[in-house]
Motif scaffolding. Structure first.
Motif, mmCIF file in Angstrom:
data_model
loop_
_atom_site.group_PDB
_atom_site.id
_atom_site.type_symbol
_atom_site.label_atom_id
_atom_site.label_comp_id
_atom_site.label_asym_id
_atom_site.label_seq_id
_atom_site.Cartn_x
_atom_site.Cartn_y
_atom_site.Cartn_z
ATOM 1 N N THR A 146 0.829 -1.202 0.000
ATOM 2 C CA THR A 146 0.000 0.000 0.000
ATOM 3 C C THR A 146 0.865 1.254 0.000
ATOM 4 N N ALA A 147 2.157 1.085 0.285
ATOM 5 C CA ALA A 147 3.101 2.205 0.309
ATOM 6 C C ALA A 147 4.493 1.678 -0.034
ATOM 7 N N TYR A 168 3.585 -2.651 -10.461
ATOM 8 C CA TYR A 168 2.254 -2.906 -11.005
ATOM 9 C C TYR A 168 1.526 -3.965 -10.174
ATOM 10 N N GLY A 169 0.231 -3.802 -10.021
ATOM 11 C CA GLY A 169 -0.580 -4.805 -9.351
ATOM 12 C C GLY A 169 -0.531 -4.755 -7.842
ATOM 13 N N ASN A 170 -0.168 -3.612 -7.286
ATOM 14 C CA ASN A 170 -0.204 -3.411 -5.842
ATOM 15 C C ASN A 170 -1.377 -2.485 -5.509
ATOM 16 N N GLN A 171 -1.506 -2.143 -4.269
ATOM 17 C CA GLN A 171 -2.614 -1.297 -3.832
ATOM 18 C C GLN A 171 -2.098 0.074 -3.402
ATOM 19 N N LEU A 172 -1.190 0.610 -4.190
ATOM 20 C CA LEU A 172 -0.565 1.893 -3.869
ATOM 21 C C LEU A 172 -1.527 3.040 -4.140
ATOM 22 N N THR A 173 -1.483 4.029 -3.274
ATOM 23 C CA THR A 173 -2.263 5.236 -3.502
ATOM 24 C C THR A 173 -1.383 6.361 -4.022
ATOM 25 N N VAL A 193 -1.176 3.760 -10.329
ATOM 26 C CA VAL A 193 -1.290 4.027 -8.891
ATOM 27 C C VAL A 193 -2.748 3.982 -8.488
ATOM 28 N N GLY A 194 -3.005 3.216 -7.430
ATOM 29 C CA GLY A 194 -4.353 3.103 -6.909
ATOM 30 C C GLY A 194 -5.187 2.018 -7.587
ATOM 31 N N ARG A 195 -4.593 1.300 -8.529
ATOM 32 C CA ARG A 195 -5.305 0.220 -9.208
ATOM 33 C C ARG A 195 -4.531 -1.074 -9.038
ATOM 34 N N SER A 196 -5.194 -2.148 -8.748
ATOM 35 C CA SER A 196 -4.537 -3.444 -8.649
ATOM 36 C C SER A 196 -4.608 -4.108 -10.002
ATOM 37 N N SER A 197 -3.843 -5.182 -10.204
ATOM 38 C CA SER A 197 -3.841 -5.901 -11.472
ATOM 39 C C SER A 197 -5.177 -6.615 -11.681
ATOM 40 N N GLU A 198 -5.989 -6.733 -10.619
ATOM 41 C CA GLU A 198 -7.280 -7.400 -10.738
ATOM 42 C C GLU A 198 -8.369 -6.432 -11.192
ATOM 43 N N SER A 199 -8.037 -5.120 -11.296
ATOM 44 C CA SER A 199 -9.039 -4.125 -11.674
ATOM 45 C C SER A 199 -9.448 -4.299 -13.110
#
Length: 132
Positions: free
Chosen positions: A85-86, A103-108, A126-132
């Motif tokens: 997330t960070a 890529y594919g993390n939950q970073l804001t 940023v702010g998007r996961s690979s599952e989005s």
């Protein structure tokens, strides 16, 4: 202990065992720990001062240790598809780092000190996961 936790403990123990060296010097330049279901970065990596490429993608990392910025020869660090997330601002202190996979993390957000790096379009992710 569940099978998943047992598998992770075995993977971490094997990593530590493989990196143990009686001479105290390890000249490993590349290490692929992709897809090992790791929840933390093995602390035994902090002695790998010759490391230039570190692959930690497709694990279950939620945080990164501050000592990662002590691996000053890193040119490539891949952390794709984890649960981050960070990212520590201190990674911007890695003088040789040229590529950072997030890529594919939950970073804001990505720390300002890292925005100059080749991140394969990470700013757009940023702010998007690979599952989005």
């Amino acid at each position: 202990m569940t099978a998943s936790k047992n598998g992770q403990a075995i993977a971490e123990a094997r990593i530590d065992e493989c990196l143990r060296d009686t001479s105290g010097t390890i000249n490993l330049v590349g290490l692929d720990l992709n897809g090992l279901d790791l929840k933390t970065v093995p602390e035994s990596l902090n002695n790998l001062t010759s490391l230039t490429r570190l692959y930690l993608s497709r694990n279950r990392l939620t945080a990164l240790p501050e000592w990662l910025s002590d691996l000053t020869r890193l040119t490539r660090l891949y952390l794709d598809d984890n649960r981050l997330t960070a990212v520590p601002e201190s990674l911007g202190n890695l003088p040789a780092l040229a590529e950072l996979g997030l890529y594919g993390n939950q970073l804001t957000a990505v720390p300002e000190s890292l925005k100059h790096l080749d991140m394969d379009g990470m700013q757009k992710q940023v702010g998007r996961s690979s599952e989005s």
